[in-house]
Design a protein around this motif. Sequence first.
Motif, PDB file in Angstrom:
ATOM      1  N   LYS A  67       0.779  -1.251   0.025  1.00  0.00           N
ATOM      2  CA  LYS A  67       0.122  -0.031   0.062  1.00  0.00           C
ATOM      3  C   LYS A  67       0.794   1.147  -0.033  1.00  0.00           C
ATOM      4  O   LYS A  67       0.669   2.037  -0.725  1.00  0.00           O
ATOM      5  CB  LYS A  67      -0.876  -0.003   1.286  1.00  0.00           C
ATOM      6  CG  LYS A  67      -2.001  -0.960   1.094  1.00  0.00           C
ATOM      7  CD  LYS A  67      -3.011  -1.012   2.512  1.00  0.00           C
ATOM      8  CE  LYS A  67      -4.036  -1.540   2.520  1.00  0.00           C
ATOM      9  NZ  LYS A  67      -4.757  -1.807   3.624  1.00  0.00           N
ATOM     10  N   ARG A  68       1.787   1.131   0.923  1.00  0.00           N
ATOM     11  CA  ARG A  68       2.629   2.211   0.883  1.00  0.00           C
ATOM     12  C   ARG A  68       3.438   2.769  -0.377  1.00  0.00           C
ATOM     13  O   ARG A  68       3.565   3.593  -0.831  1.00  0.00           O
ATOM     14  CB  ARG A  68       4.058   2.289   2.207  1.00  0.00           C
ATOM     15  CG  ARG A  68       3.296   2.340   3.336  1.00  0.00           C
ATOM     16  CD  ARG A  68       4.711   1.984   4.361  1.00  0.00           C
ATOM     17  NE  ARG A  68       4.381   2.206   5.465  1.00  0.00           N
ATOM     18  CZ  ARG A  68       5.129   1.818   6.810  1.00  0.00           C
ATOM     19  NH1 ARG A  68       6.194   1.328   6.281  1.00  0.00           N
ATOM     20  NH2 ARG A  68       4.790   2.104   8.005  1.00  0.00           N
ATOM     21  N   LEU A  69       3.947   1.551  -1.014  1.00  0.00           N
ATOM     22  CA  LEU A  69       4.469   1.710  -2.361  1.00  0.00           C
ATOM     23  C   LEU A  69       3.683   2.127  -3.525  1.00  0.00           C
ATOM     24  O   LEU A  69       4.047   2.897  -4.435  1.00  0.00           O
ATOM     25  CB  LEU A  69       5.195   0.521  -2.913  1.00  0.00           C
ATOM     26  CG  LEU A  69       6.507  -0.076  -1.854  1.00  0.00           C
ATOM     27  CD1 LEU A  69       7.074  -1.212  -2.260  1.00  0.00           C
ATOM     28  CD2 LEU A  69       7.594   0.974  -2.103  1.00  0.00           C
ATOM     29  N   LEU A  70       2.220   1.790  -3.495  1.00  0.00           N
ATOM     30  CA  LEU A  70       1.413   1.991  -4.216  1.00  0.00           C
ATOM     31  C   LEU A  70       1.021   3.540  -4.289  1.00  0.00           C
ATOM     32  O   LEU A  70       0.707   3.969  -5.329  1.00  0.00           O
ATOM     33  CB  LEU A  70       0.054   1.289  -3.990  1.00  0.00           C
ATOM     34  CG  LEU A  70       0.105  -0.239  -4.623  1.00  0.00           C
ATOM     35  CD1 LEU A  70      -1.036  -1.045  -4.151  1.00  0.00           C
ATOM     36  CD2 LEU A  70       0.003  -0.242  -6.088  1.00  0.00           C
ATOM     37  N   VAL A  71       1.056   4.208  -3.087  1.00  0.00           N
ATOM     38  CA  VAL A  71       0.661   5.620  -3.143  1.00  0.00           C
ATOM     39  C   VAL A  71       1.959   6.435  -3.330  1.00  0.00           C
ATOM     40  O   VAL A  71       1.827   7.466  -3.477  1.00  0.00           O
ATOM     41  CB  VAL A  71      -0.074   6.032  -1.676  1.00  0.00           C
ATOM     42  CG1 VAL A  71      -1.445   5.377  -1.417  1.00  0.00           C
ATOM     43  CG2 VAL A  71       1.150   5.932  -0.439  1.00  0.00           C
ATOM     44  N   ILE A  72       3.167   5.710  -3.469  1.00  0.00           N
ATOM     45  CA  ILE A  72       4.409   6.374  -4.048  1.00  0.00           C
ATOM     46  C   ILE A  72       4.038   6.204  -5.508  1.00  0.00           C
ATOM     47  O   ILE A  72       4.657   5.029  -6.136  1.00  0.00           O
ATOM     48  CB  ILE A  72       5.526   6.089  -3.437  1.00  0.00           C
ATOM     49  CG1 ILE A  72       5.470   6.261  -1.831  1.00  0.00           C
ATOM     50  CG2 ILE A  72       6.816   6.873  -4.133  1.00  0.00           C
ATOM     51  CD1 ILE A  72       6.623   5.576  -1.130  1.00  0.00           C
ATOM     52  N   LYS A  73       3.688   7.219  -6.383  1.00  0.00           N
ATOM     53  CA  LYS A  73       3.114   6.881  -7.644  1.00  0.00           C
ATOM     54  C   LYS A  73       4.303   6.533  -8.624  1.00  0.00           C
ATOM     55  O   LYS A  73       3.884   5.969  -9.652  1.00  0.00           O
ATOM     56  CB  LYS A  73       2.359   8.122  -8.091  1.00  0.00           C
ATOM     57  CG  LYS A  73       1.325   8.376  -7.266  1.00  0.00           C
ATOM     58  CD  LYS A  73       0.350   7.548  -6.818  1.00  0.00           C
ATOM     59  CE  LYS A  73      -0.632   8.011  -6.189  1.00  0.00           C
ATOM     60  NZ  LYS A  73      -1.714   6.577  -5.518  1.00  0.00           N
ATOM     61  N   ASP A  74       5.472   6.753  -8.230  1.00  0.00           N
ATOM     62  CA  ASP A  74       6.719   6.388  -9.071  1.00  0.00           C
ATOM     63  C   ASP A  74       6.631   4.991  -9.293  1.00  0.00           C
ATOM     64  O   ASP A  74       7.330   4.443 -10.781  1.00  0.00           O
ATOM     65  CB  ASP A  74       8.019   6.784  -8.726  1.00  0.00           C
ATOM     66  CG  ASP A  74       8.128   8.464  -8.557  1.00  0.00           C
ATOM     67  OD1 ASP A  74       7.202   9.261  -9.103  1.00  0.00           O
ATOM     68  OD2 ASP A  74       9.125   9.006  -7.889  1.00  0.00           O
ATOM     69  N   TYR A  75       6.331   3.954  -8.677  1.00  0.00           N
ATOM     70  CA  TYR A  75       6.392   2.463  -8.993  1.00  0.00           C
ATOM     71  C   TYR A  75       5.302   1.851  -9.706  1.00  0.00           C
ATOM     72  O   TYR A  75       4.194   2.100  -9.171  1.00  0.00           O
ATOM     73  CB  TYR A  75       6.441   1.777  -7.336  1.00  0.00           C
ATOM     74  CG  TYR A  75       7.889   2.168  -6.659  1.00  0.00           C
ATOM     75  CD1 TYR A  75       8.965   1.754  -6.985  1.00  0.00           C
ATOM     76  CD2 TYR A  75       7.660   3.232  -5.633  1.00  0.00           C
ATOM     77  CE1 TYR A  75      10.122   2.019  -6.187  1.00  0.00           C
ATOM     78  CE2 TYR A  75       8.647   3.580  -4.799  1.00  0.00           C
ATOM     79  CZ  TYR A  75       9.990   3.184  -5.213  1.00  0.00           C
ATOM     80  OH  TYR A  75      11.052   3.195  -4.469  1.00  0.00           O
ATOM     81  N   SER A  76       5.529   1.156 -10.580  1.00  0.00           N
ATOM     82  CA  SER A  76       4.780   0.391 -11.185  1.00  0.00           C
ATOM     83  C   SER A  76       4.169  -0.977 -10.406  1.00  0.00           C
ATOM     84  O   SER A  76       4.969  -1.241  -9.357  1.00  0.00           O
ATOM     85  CB  SER A  76       5.023  -0.142 -12.651  1.00  0.00           C
ATOM     86  OG  SER A  76       6.076  -1.208 -12.230  1.00  0.00           O
ATOM     87  N   VAL A  77       3.126  -1.696 -10.722  1.00  0.00           N
ATOM     88  CA  VAL A  77       2.668  -2.801  -9.835  1.00  0.00           C
ATOM     89  C   VAL A  77       3.723  -3.885 -10.131  1.00  0.00           C
ATOM     90  O   VAL A  77       3.931  -4.564  -9.091  1.00  0.00           O
ATOM     91  CB  VAL A  77       1.157  -2.952 -10.392  1.00  0.00           C
ATOM     92  CG1 VAL A  77       0.947  -4.441  -9.695  1.00  0.00           C
ATOM     93  CG2 VAL A  77       0.218  -2.045  -9.850  1.00  0.00           C
TER      94      VAL A  77
END
Length: 282
Positions: free
Chosen positions: A238-248
């Motif tokens: 969730k944290r990485l998903l709201v850091i928008k620079d990362y793709s799924v």
Amino acid sequence: MAKVPVIEQCVVSHGLNQEIMIEGLADYLVRNVNLVFPHRHNFYHFVLFTAGSGSHTIDFEKFEIAPWQIYFMSPGQIHTWEFEGEMQGYVVNFHKDLFKNLLLRPDYLNTLSFFSGLVRDGVFEVAENDRELVVELLERIRNFEGEKDFVTSTLLYLFNLLNQQRVPSLSVESNAYNHTLLRNFLNLIEANFKSLHLPKEYAALLYITPNHLNALCKELLGQSAGEIIRDRVILEAKRLLVIKDYSVAEIAYDLNFNDNSYFTKFFKKVVGVTPEEFRKNK
């Protein structure tokens, strides 16, 4: 979509002590009036509310504010708040290395219940019979903010006082052992959750059986060991998903999933929506 920013200690503590800052909540909010968007800190942070209402959210869990509620946050956690009415209380920010040269145990903060990394452990109401003393200690820290040795020792005393409210009596040796074991398990998860996903892997590191670890977690936390590990992985996702620079796909790889599709199924099963849908709603 903008990424969730990391707020530096120097930004919110401008003109104040950079190692530790304590300030009245009302004054802090005046100085940081625009700090209402989701953000992370690179420092430790806690707030005591003595008056006011509204809500605050830490790592996607929302809490309603009540007088004498206190919350603690470690570096990296994501939070935001929505206050209503006149807010009163105290804000304390301190550098992650504040105690580095003072304590023999560098992991001391991790042994405190409210810095466990479990959000539910970091938000609680100060016991009524300790409220006057807690305020007195915070005022002492504020009055002697420039005297580091006094401030750090007083802060440690405050932490110990509050930690005693959170941890059941450890007078029985077996209870002390179990709580130490649980704390070690949580610390191991924090250090290894990206690479180790199975309870048996952590049980081996703790020199106990998986069944023992599972029983311990259910007794003290009400969850299985697997659920606790899973929740930490989901939180990081969730944290990485709201850091928008990362793709799924990048997130799946970072969390050591074999492929993107398996990660998506895992996330949807736990959260109820796909990673893309979660990101879109945040």
